[in-house]
Design an enzyme around this catalytic site. Structure first.
Site, PDB file in Angstrom:
ATOM      1  CG  ASP A  87      -5.703 -40.266  20.704  1.00  0.00           C
ATOM      2  OD1 ASP A  87      -5.660 -39.536  19.687  1.00  0.00           O
ATOM      3  OD2 ASP A  87      -4.667 -40.645  21.299  1.00  0.00           O
ATOM      4  CD  GLU A 152      -0.652 -36.433  19.745  1.00  0.00           C
ATOM      5  OE1 GLU A 152       0.344 -35.698  19.752  1.00  0.00           O
ATOM      6  OE2 GLU A 152      -1.389 -36.585  20.750  1.00  0.00           O
TER       7      GLU A 152
END
EC number: 3.5.1.14
Length: 406
Positions: A87, A152
């Site tokens: 991400d 994350e």
């Protein structure tokens, strides 16, 4: 463009690793609503091209953990995890010179894309290392697990944090892990062996309410001002500590930042309560119990009637030892020394997924091989230069061979 410059550019264009890196960058795995399907399919293709098995595990719905594994000659030995996250943070496209998911490469070889530094580069460099080693017929003693995790950038709660508690993670039999670091603007590479402890503190400050024209005592505003004075005096003392000792980095200090303020209903009404929120990052050298007790004293000294809500506290996680007690550190450092690279071990100023691996008692470091590079994570026009990316593959190769043969 001169003939030599054009030749360099064409070489970058033809390079397979540069092409794959740019293809990965073009997948818009961007918050707030990340669709990971594109990343998963891309990574499945990479595993197939490497003739390696791949697992996709969803501990939480639509939050896939992708693991590409290369078995070592001693499968019973603890493995090496090479971790990255899929991400990336949101963008303001209008502030970018080139579209943030175009992976545009300019004449200087600068590859512009969200995630070019943070941290799609690292995941693809790990796969590039495996590709190079397999091509050269190299076998490693320990199994490698190249891992790609979700979320994350929103704290890892639905990604790595939950994953490390599962039997899937335990089955990986991890002995050592490498995760992301940060770019360095000079020749010295940054290596992170620990992280500061996060404390998000909401202060609920009650006081005397009334009309805005009155000189009331003990108002929430007065107490908030006194509390902020104490918090920011402490912040200034930590800044002074950093200023006075050039050997320290920001990760060696405890930082307090005011991030939110709420309260009140109307401009002429003194409210009965105000809320302020602070983001506090506590250095590993600080005793967290004593620090929290200090916060309680500051609340009393500011007039009382102040409740400090810490919410869900991050656990205290020890740092990774960079000495002979850690059998992986010697080969890691030897690889860097053999390449003639300078490093500065330090505490990560932010928070990464590797803290959840350390929490399991596994030694781990954060290291992104990007030196002489402006730090642009989360910034507009994030880029990584092509030669820096390719050099990073060679650096990781030397490191991975060293730690995987311990």
């Amino acid at each position: 463009m001169s003939d030599s410059a054009d030749s360099r550019y064409q070489a970058w264009e033809r390079n397979e690793e540069i092409r794959l890196f740019r293809d990965y960058l073009k997948i818009p795995s961007v918050h707030p609503d990340v669709d990971y399907d594109g990343c998963v399919e891309f990574l499945r293709r990479q595993a197939a091209s490497l003739d390696l098995p791949v697992k996709v595990i969803e501990v939480n719905p639509k939050k896939p953990v992708v693991i590409i594994s290369w078995e070592g000659t001693d499968p019973a030995a603890t493995s090496i995890i090479l971790n990255s996250h899929m991400d990336v943070v949101p963008v303001y496209p209008e502030r970018w010179t080139y579209p943030p998911f175009s992976a545009h490469m300019d004449a200087e070889g600068r590859i512009y894309a969200r995630g070019s530094q943070d941290m799609k580069c690292v995941g693809m460099q790990f796969l590039a290392v495996v590709r190079a080693l397999k091509r050269d017929g190299v076998r490693l003693k320990r199994t490698l697990h190249v891992m790609f995790v979700p979320d994350e950038e929103t704290g890892g709660v639905l990604g790595m944090k939950d994953f490390v508690t599962t039997d899937h993670f335990k089955a990986l039999n991890c002995g050592f892990a490498i995760d992301e670091g940060l770019a360095s603007e000079n020749e010295v590479f940054k290596l992170f062996y620990g992280e500061r402890l996060r404390r998000k503190v909401f202060f609920y400050i009650s006081g005397t309410p009334g009309h805005g024209s009155l000189l009331l005592e003990g108002t929430a505003g007065e107490k908030a001002r006194k509390l902020l004075d104490r918090l920011y005096d402490f912040r200034s003392s930590e800044a002074k500590k950093l200023e006075d000792n050039p050997e320290l980095t920001i990760g060696d200090t405890t930082i307090v930042n005011l991030t939110m303020m709420e309260g009140g209903v109307q401009s002429n009404v003194v409210p009965p309560e105000l809320m302020i929120c602070t983001d506090i990052r506590v250095a590993p050298t600080e005793d967290i119990d004593q620090f929290e007790a200090q916060i309680a004293r500051w609340c009393e000294e500011s007039g009382g009637g102040i409740r400090a809500d810490f919410g869900v506290k991050d656990p205290v996680v020890g740092v990774t030892k960079l000495d002979s007690s850690n059998p992986f550190w010697g080969p890691f450092k030897a690889a860097l020394d053999e390449l003639g690279l300078k490093i500065k071990p330090q505490i990560m100023p932010g928070a990464t997924d590797v803290r959840f691996i350390r929490e399991q008692g596994i030694p781990a470091v954060g290291f992104s091989p990007m030196n002489n590079t402006p730090v642009l994570l989360h910034d507009h026009d994030e880029f990584l230069q092509a030669d820096t990316y390719l050099k990073g593959i060679e650096i990781y190769r030397k490191i991975v061979v060293g730690v995987a043969n311990v």
